[in-house]
Design a protein around this motif. Structure first.
Motif, PDB file in Angstrom:
ATOM      1  N   TYR A  48       0.864  -1.178   0.000  1.00 31.33           N
ATOM      2  CA  TYR A  48       0.000   0.000   0.000  1.00 31.33           C
ATOM      3  C   TYR A  48       0.899   1.226   0.000  1.00 31.33           C
ATOM      4  O   TYR A  48       1.771   1.368   0.861  1.00 31.33           O
ATOM      5  N   ILE A  49       0.705   2.116  -0.962  1.00 37.44           N
ATOM      6  CA  ILE A  49       1.531   3.320  -1.070  1.00 37.44           C
ATOM      7  C   ILE A  49       0.900   4.416  -0.228  1.00 37.44           C
ATOM      8  O   ILE A  49      -0.222   4.873  -0.493  1.00 37.44           O
ATOM      9  N   ASP A  50       1.639   4.848   0.809  1.00 34.09           N
ATOM     10  CA  ASP A  50       1.069   5.775   1.786  1.00 34.09           C
ATOM     11  C   ASP A  50       1.492   7.221   1.588  1.00 34.09           C
ATOM     12  O   ASP A  50       1.043   8.105   2.320  1.00 34.09           O
ATOM     13  N   ASN A  97       2.710  10.360  -1.572  1.00 34.51           N
ATOM     14  CA  ASN A  97       3.019  10.783  -2.931  1.00 34.51           C
ATOM     15  C   ASN A  97       4.518  11.063  -3.053  1.00 34.51           C
ATOM     16  O   ASN A  97       5.176  11.419  -2.073  1.00 34.51           O
ATOM     17  N   GLU A  98       5.039  10.909  -4.262  1.00 41.48           N
ATOM     18  CA  GLU A  98       6.433  11.271  -4.561  1.00 41.48           C
ATOM     19  C   GLU A  98       7.438  10.580  -3.634  1.00 41.48           C
ATOM     20  O   GLU A  98       8.456  11.148  -3.258  1.00 41.48           O
ATOM     21  N   GLU A  99       7.153   9.342  -3.269  1.00 39.21           N
ATOM     22  CA  GLU A  99       8.023   8.623  -2.332  1.00 39.21           C
ATOM     23  C   GLU A  99       8.592   7.338  -2.951  1.00 39.21           C
ATOM     24  O   GLU A  99       9.725   6.972  -2.672  1.00 39.21           O
ATOM     25  N   TYR A 100       7.806   6.674  -3.805  1.00 42.29           N
ATOM     26  CA  TYR A 100       8.203   5.365  -4.330  1.00 42.29           C
ATOM     27  C   TYR A 100       8.146   5.357  -5.861  1.00 42.29           C
ATOM     28  O   TYR A 100       7.322   6.035  -6.478  1.00 42.29           O
ATOM     29  N   VAL A 101       9.012   4.533  -6.468  1.00 41.74           N
ATOM     30  CA  VAL A 101       9.000   4.304  -7.906  1.00 41.74           C
ATOM     31  C   VAL A 101       9.058   2.795  -8.124  1.00 41.74           C
ATOM     32  O   VAL A 101       9.767   2.083  -7.417  1.00 41.74           O
ATOM     33  N   PHE A 102       8.253   2.270  -9.086  1.00 35.14           N
ATOM     34  CA  PHE A 102       8.203   0.816  -9.230  1.00 35.14           C
ATOM     35  C   PHE A 102       9.012   0.326 -10.419  1.00 35.14           C
ATOM     36  O   PHE A 102       9.067   0.955 -11.471  1.00 35.14           O
ATOM     37  N   ASN A 103       9.659  -0.810 -10.219  1.00 32.79           N
ATOM     38  CA  ASN A 103      10.607  -1.381 -11.150  1.00 32.79           C
ATOM     39  C   ASN A 103       9.923  -2.462 -12.002  1.00 32.79           C
ATOM     40  O   ASN A 103       8.725  -2.704 -11.880  1.00 32.79           O
ATOM     41  N   GLN A 104      10.698  -3.138 -12.829  1.00 31.82           N
ATOM     42  CA  GLN A 104      10.172  -4.220 -13.667  1.00 31.82           C
ATOM     43  C   GLN A 104       9.610  -5.353 -12.812  1.00 31.82           C
ATOM     44  O   GLN A 104       9.978  -5.536 -11.663  1.00 31.82           O
TER      45      GLN A 104
END
Length: 406
Positions: A292-294, A296-303
Motif C-alpha cells: 500500500y503506497i502511503d 506521494n512522490e516517495e516510491y517508484v516501481f521497477n520491472q
C-alpha cells in the motif's frame, strides 16, 4: 605512537578491560564435547530436546546430558554460531559442540553472553576450509575470554542481560499472538457472509464478485536498475522490497529525484497498490503480494511490478488486505508459471476474481479494523527492536567492563 590506556583499565588481545579482570582460554574455563547422535535418531514426539546444527530444536527419546550447557554448531549451516543456552536433560548432534562443566569461579550464563558478542566472527577467522566450513574443538578451546574477578559480578551481568532477553521474548510471544488473531480476523472479515464470513454490525446486502481488471487500472513496471543508487531519492519497489505481510522492506535501492523527468511515469501515488509479479523461489511466498503506497512522490516501481490504481467505489486499503490474505494469495500462486523464479502474467492477474462488499463504507470499516491490528503489531515490533538495541548497548558496556554493576 604510545597507546593511551584509560585509568583502571588495561589493553589485552580482546580489547580494553578493567585491570582486575583476567583473559583466559575457553579450554581453561569449561569442558568441550561433541554429541553422539545423528538426525536419523530424532523422533517427532520424543521426550527430550535434540539440538542439531541450526536454530531448530528437534525431539529424541534419549538424553546424553543433564545440566547447564552452551551449544554451538561445528560445521554446516550456522557454523560457529552460539545458538542455545540450556539447563535440562537433552541430547545433541555429532557435530554440535557442548560447552559445559564450568570452573567453580565461572558462571555459565556469563560465558553464553560473552560468546554472543563476536564469537561467530572470531571463529570464522579461524575456520578450517574444507568441503564445508568447520570448527575444530581446539579452535574453541584456544579462544580468549575476558572474565570478571568474582562470580557475583559475572552473575550480575548475566542477570541484567537475561532480564532484557525476557522482555524481548515476552514481546515476541505477544507479537506472535497478535498476528494469529489478525489472521483469524482476516479469515472471518474477508470471507463473504454467504460463505461463512463474519458480517460487521450495521451492514447488509450481498457481496459481489469482480475481476481485478474491473476493480483497478494497471500499469506494468520497467527495468530501472541503471538508475539505482544506494544513498537517497525515490524508494524503489522491486522484488527485494516485498515481505509476506505486505510491509515495504528497505534494501537501500533508490533513484535520484533529479531524474524525475526520465522515470516520472513510474512514480507511485498515495492510495495506489504495487503488486509483485514474480518470486525469488518456486515456493511463492511473495508472488502477488501488494504494497500500500502511503505517500506521494516517495516510491517508484521497477520491472516485474504492477501499479494498481483503484476505480471509484473501491477502497485501496481493503484491497490491500484482501489481495494479501491467504485465500487470494493461493489463487495467485496457482496461476503462476514455473521457472527458477515463478511468475504470473498480467492477463492472469487482471482475471483474478475477488469477492468484496458492494458498499464502499463496509470496505472501509473492514480495512480500518485490519489496519488497526497492523498498527498495533508494528508498534510492538518497534518496541522489540528498541529493546534489542538496548541489549546490544548493554552487552557492549557490561561485557567489556566499561560499566560495572558491582
Amino acid at each position: 605512537m604510545e597507546l593511551m590506556t584509560k585509568q583502571g583499565y588495561k589493553q589485552t588481545e580482546v580489547g580494553l578491560i578493567p585491570e582486575d579482570w583476567s583473559v583466559e582460554p575457553i579450554g581453561d574455563l569449561a569442558s568441550i564435547s561433541t554429541g553422539g547422535s545423528d538426525t536419523q535418531d530424532r523422533i517427532d514426539d520424543g521426550a527430550y530436546p535434540f539440538f542439531v546444527r541450526s536454530q531448530t530444536i528437534e525431539r529424541i527419546n534419549q538424553f546424553s546430558f543433564d545440566g547447564e550447557a552452551i551449544l554451538t554448531s561445528g560445521d554446516g549451516v550456522g557454523v560457529g554460531k552460539i545458538f542455545h543456552y540450556v539447563n535440562c536433560k537433552f541430547d545433541y548432534h555429532q557435530r554440535v559442540y557442548n560447552i559445559h562443566n564450568y570452573r567453580n569461579d565461572v558462571a555459565g550464563k556469563y560465558l553464553f553472553f560473552q560468546f554472543s558478542t563476536n564469537f561467530f566472527e572470531r571463529v570464522m577467522a579461524m575456520t578450517a576450509k574444507s568441503s564445508v566450513d568447520s570448527v575444530r574443538r581446539e579452535m574453541i578451546a584456544d579462544m580468549q575470554i575476558p572474565i570478571p574477578p568474582t562470580l557475583t559480578e559475572q552473575k550480575a551481568i548475566a542477570t541484567a542481560l537475561s532480564d532484557v532477553d525476557a522482555l524481548i521474548a515476552s514481546l515476541e510471544q505477544t507479537i506472535t499472538k497478535k498476528k494469529a488473531i489478525k489472521q483469524g480476523a482476516m479469515q472471518q472479515l474477508l470471507t463473504p457472509p454467504h460463505k461463512g464470513g463474519k458480517r460487521l454490525p450495521g451492514f447488509s446486502g450481498e457481496w459481489v464478485e469482480k475481476t481485478l481488471g474491473k476493480v483497478a487500472n494497471y500499469q506494468n513496471g520497467k527495468a530501472l536498475e541503471s538508475y539505482f543508487n544506494s544513498s537517497d531519492g525515490y524508494k524503489v519497489v522491486s522484488i527485494g522490497n516485498y515481505s509476506e505481510s505486505g510491509i515495504y522492506v528497505n534494501n537501500n535501492n533508490f533513484i535520484s529525484k533529479t531524474l524525475k523527468s526520465e522515470i516520472g511515469k513510474f512514480i507511485l501515488n498515495e492510495g495506489e497498490l504495487a503488486m509483485l509479479l514474480n518470486d525469488k523461489t518456486s515456493i511463492g511466498t511473495i508472488i502477488g503480494r501488494v504494497l500500500y503506497i502511503d505517500k506521494n512522490e516517495e516510491y517508484v516501481f521497477n520491472q516485474r511490478t504492477m501499479r494498481l490504481s483503484l476505480n471509484e467505489g473501491y477502497n485501496s486499503r481493503f484491497l490491500f488486505h484482501l489481495i494479501n490474505c491467504n485465500i487470494v494469495h493461493q489463487q495467485i500462486f496457482l496461476k503462476a508459471k514455473p521457472g527458477t523464479q515463478i511468475y504470473i502474467n498480467t492477463a492472469d492477474v487482471l482475471d483474478l476474481v475477488l469477492a468484496l462488499p458492494s458498499s464502499l463504507e463496509e470496505q472501509k470499516a473492514i480495512a480500518q479494523i485490519l489496519s488497526d491490528m497492523d498498527a498495533e503489531i508494528t508498534q510492538l515490533e518497534t518496541k522489540k527492536e528498541k529493546y534489542q538495541a538496548i541489549k546490544q548497548g548493554m552487552m557492549q558496556e557490561l561485557l567489556t567492563g566499561k560499566t560495572r554493576l558491582v
